[in-house]
Motif scaffolding. Sequence first.
Motif, PDB file in Angstrom:
ATOM      1  N   LEU A   1     -41.909-194.948  46.555  1.00 19.08           N
ATOM      2  CA  LEU A   1     -42.981-195.249  47.492  1.00 19.08           C
ATOM      3  C   LEU A   1     -44.043-194.151  47.552  1.00 19.08           C
ATOM      4  N   ILE A   2     -43.784-193.047  46.894  1.00 18.95           N
ATOM      5  CA  ILE A   2     -44.711-191.916  46.979  1.00 18.95           C
ATOM      6  C   ILE A   2     -46.095-192.332  46.503  1.00 18.95           C
ATOM      7  N   GLY A   3     -47.083-192.120  47.361  1.00 22.69           N
ATOM      8  CA  GLY A   3     -48.464-192.407  47.037  1.00 22.69           C
ATOM      9  C   GLY A   3     -48.913-193.835  47.260  1.00 22.69           C
ATOM     10  N   LEU A   4     -48.026-194.734  47.662  1.00 19.63           N
ATOM     11  CA  LEU A   4     -48.390-196.135  47.843  1.00 19.63           C
ATOM     12  C   LEU A   4     -48.949-196.406  49.236  1.00 19.63           C
ATOM     13  N   ASP A   5     -49.767-197.452  49.324  1.00 19.63           N
ATOM     14  CA  ASP A   5     -50.216-197.989  50.610  1.00 19.63           C
ATOM     15  C   ASP A   5     -49.373-199.219  50.898  1.00 19.63           C
ATOM     16  N   ILE A   6     -48.631-199.204  51.990  1.00 19.55           N
ATOM     17  CA  ILE A   6     -47.749-200.301  52.390  1.00 19.55           C
ATOM     18  C   ILE A   6     -48.485-201.139  53.433  1.00 19.55           C
ATOM     19  N   SER A   7     -48.468-202.464  53.272  1.00 19.17           N
ATOM     20  CA  SER A   7     -49.083-203.335  54.273  1.00 19.17           C
ATOM     21  C   SER A   7     -48.020-203.770  55.280  1.00 19.17           C
ATOM     22  N   LEU A   8     -48.439-203.902  56.521  1.00 17.83           N
ATOM     23  CA  LEU A   8     -47.513-204.129  57.627  1.00 17.83           C
ATOM     24  C   LEU A   8     -48.078-205.178  58.565  1.00 17.83           C
ATOM     25  N   ILE A   9     -47.211-206.021  59.071  1.00 19.20           N
ATOM     26  CA  ILE A   9     -47.599-206.937  60.147  1.00 19.20           C
ATOM     27  C   ILE A   9     -46.569-206.813  61.265  1.00 19.20           C
ATOM     28  N   ILE A  10     -47.040-206.934  62.489  1.00 19.97           N
ATOM     29  CA  ILE A  10     -46.165-206.842  63.652  1.00 19.97           C
ATOM     30  C   ILE A  10     -46.647-207.817  64.710  1.00 19.97           C
ATOM     31  N   ARG A  11     -45.725-208.242  65.544  1.00 20.82           N
ATOM     32  CA  ARG A  11     -46.064-209.140  66.647  1.00 20.82           C
ATOM     33  C   ARG A  11     -46.807-208.358  67.723  1.00 20.82           C
ATOM     34  N   ASP A  12     -47.681-209.037  68.428  1.00 19.68           N
ATOM     35  CA  ASP A  12     -48.477-208.443  69.503  1.00 19.68           C
ATOM     36  C   ASP A  12     -47.580-208.157  70.703  1.00 19.68           C
ATOM     37  N   TYR A  13     -47.042-206.946  70.739  1.00 23.90           N
ATOM     38  CA  TYR A  13     -46.154-206.536  71.822  1.00 23.90           C
ATOM     39  C   TYR A  13     -46.390-205.055  72.077  1.00 23.90           C
ATOM     40  N   PRO A  14     -47.066-204.684  73.184  1.00 26.64           N
ATOM     41  CA  PRO A  14     -47.523-203.311  73.410  1.00 26.64           C
ATOM     42  C   PRO A  14     -46.442-202.231  73.372  1.00 26.64           C
ATOM     43  N   LEU A  15     -45.210-202.544  73.742  1.00 27.43           N
ATOM     44  CA  LEU A  15     -44.176-201.524  73.708  1.00 27.43           C
ATOM     45  C   LEU A  15     -43.915-201.067  72.275  1.00 27.43           C
ATOM     46  N   PHE A  16     -44.027-201.997  71.331  1.00 24.00           N
ATOM     47  CA  PHE A  16     -43.755-201.673  69.938  1.00 24.00           C
ATOM     48  C   PHE A  16     -44.999-201.284  69.161  1.00 24.00           C
TER      49      PHE A  16
ATOM     50  N   GLY B   1     -41.371-190.240  53.237  1.00 21.64           N
ATOM     51  CA  GLY B   1     -41.369-191.005  51.988  1.00 21.64           C
ATOM     52  C   GLY B   1     -42.628-190.836  51.156  1.00 21.64           C
ATOM     53  N   GLY B   2     -43.642-190.202  51.720  1.00 23.24           N
ATOM     54  CA  GLY B   2     -44.866-189.956  50.968  1.00 23.24           C
ATOM     55  C   GLY B   2     -45.735-191.182  50.765  1.00 23.24           C
ATOM     56  N   PHE B   3     -45.659-192.159  51.668  1.00 24.63           N
ATOM     57  CA  PHE B   3     -46.520-193.334  51.556  1.00 24.63           C
ATOM     58  C   PHE B   3     -47.401-193.447  52.793  1.00 24.63           C
ATOM     59  N   ARG B   4     -48.362-194.370  52.745  1.00 25.25           N
ATOM     60  CA  ARG B   4     -49.276-194.611  53.859  1.00 25.25           C
ATOM     61  C   ARG B   4     -49.121-196.051  54.322  1.00 25.25           C
ATOM     62  N   TRP B   5     -49.297-196.281  55.627  1.00 23.86           N
ATOM     63  CA  TRP B   5     -49.224-197.645  56.147  1.00 23.86           C
ATOM     64  C   TRP B   5     -50.405-197.984  57.055  1.00 23.86           C
ATOM     65  N   ARG B   6     -51.110-197.002  57.554  1.00 22.48           N
ATOM     66  CA  ARG B   6     -52.165-197.250  58.543  1.00 22.48           C
ATOM     67  C   ARG B   6     -53.437-197.861  57.957  1.00 22.48           C
ATOM     68  N   ASN B   7     -53.550-197.951  56.652  1.00 24.88           N
ATOM     69  CA  ASN B   7     -54.749-198.527  56.032  1.00 24.88           C
ATOM     70  C   ASN B   7     -54.710-200.046  55.969  1.00 24.88           C
ATOM     71  N   SER B   8     -53.539-200.644  56.123  1.00 22.62           N
ATOM     72  CA  SER B   8     -53.427-202.097  55.988  1.00 22.62           C
ATOM     73  C   SER B   8     -52.328-202.625  56.901  1.00 22.62           C
ATOM     74  N   TRP B   9     -52.734-203.122  58.067  1.00 25.76           N
ATOM     75  CA  TRP B   9     -51.769-203.702  59.002  1.00 25.76           C
ATOM     76  C   TRP B   9     -52.428-204.850  59.747  1.00 25.76           C
ATOM     77  N   GLY B  10     -51.588-205.740  60.241  1.00 24.77           N
ATOM     78  CA  GLY B  10     -52.087-206.887  60.976  1.00 24.77           C
ATOM     79  C   GLY B  10     -51.242-207.165  62.205  1.00 24.77           C
ATOM     80  N   MET B  11     -51.808-207.952  63.113  1.00 31.90           N
ATOM     81  CA  MET B  11     -51.147-208.309  64.354  1.00 31.90           C
ATOM     82  C   MET B  11     -50.851-209.804  64.343  1.00 31.90           C
TER      83      MET B  11
END
Length: 124
Positions: free
Chosen positions: A1-16, A45-55
């Motif tokens: 995972l070193i150097g990769l951009d990981i995309s993430l989606i999460i449910r709209d729930y403020p605690l998380f 792990g040397g990866f990034r996730w904040r560049n690609s996420w959705g709600m």
Amino acid sequence: LIGLDISLIIRDYPLFFNINENGTINDGGYPGLIPRLLDDVAGRGGFRWRNSWGMMKHPAPKSWTEMLVWGVEHYDICAERWNNEEERMRAGVSFPKGFNDNTRIMVTRARVEEPTMDFAGPYS
């Protein structure tokens, strides 16, 4: 995972996952449990996730299983509390081993009998 951009989606729930009115992660306050955990894991792990996420919001005609399947088809990680169900596994969703263990255990202190100094015991 070193150097990769990981995309993430999460449910709209403020605690998380706590976002501001402008749609960015609330870094000035409490960003939520998921951003804190992912920042730590990404740093290790040397990866990034904040560049690609959705709600994800729950649309009425879809079930949670349909939402999960859609999420894993379009994103690398669907960061949420998902139960490991047979229907979801048949649909191609994989779960980390031991991610959601609903086993209940009871933990108590061991009873230790301490010896007493009873001098009158033999005479009573």
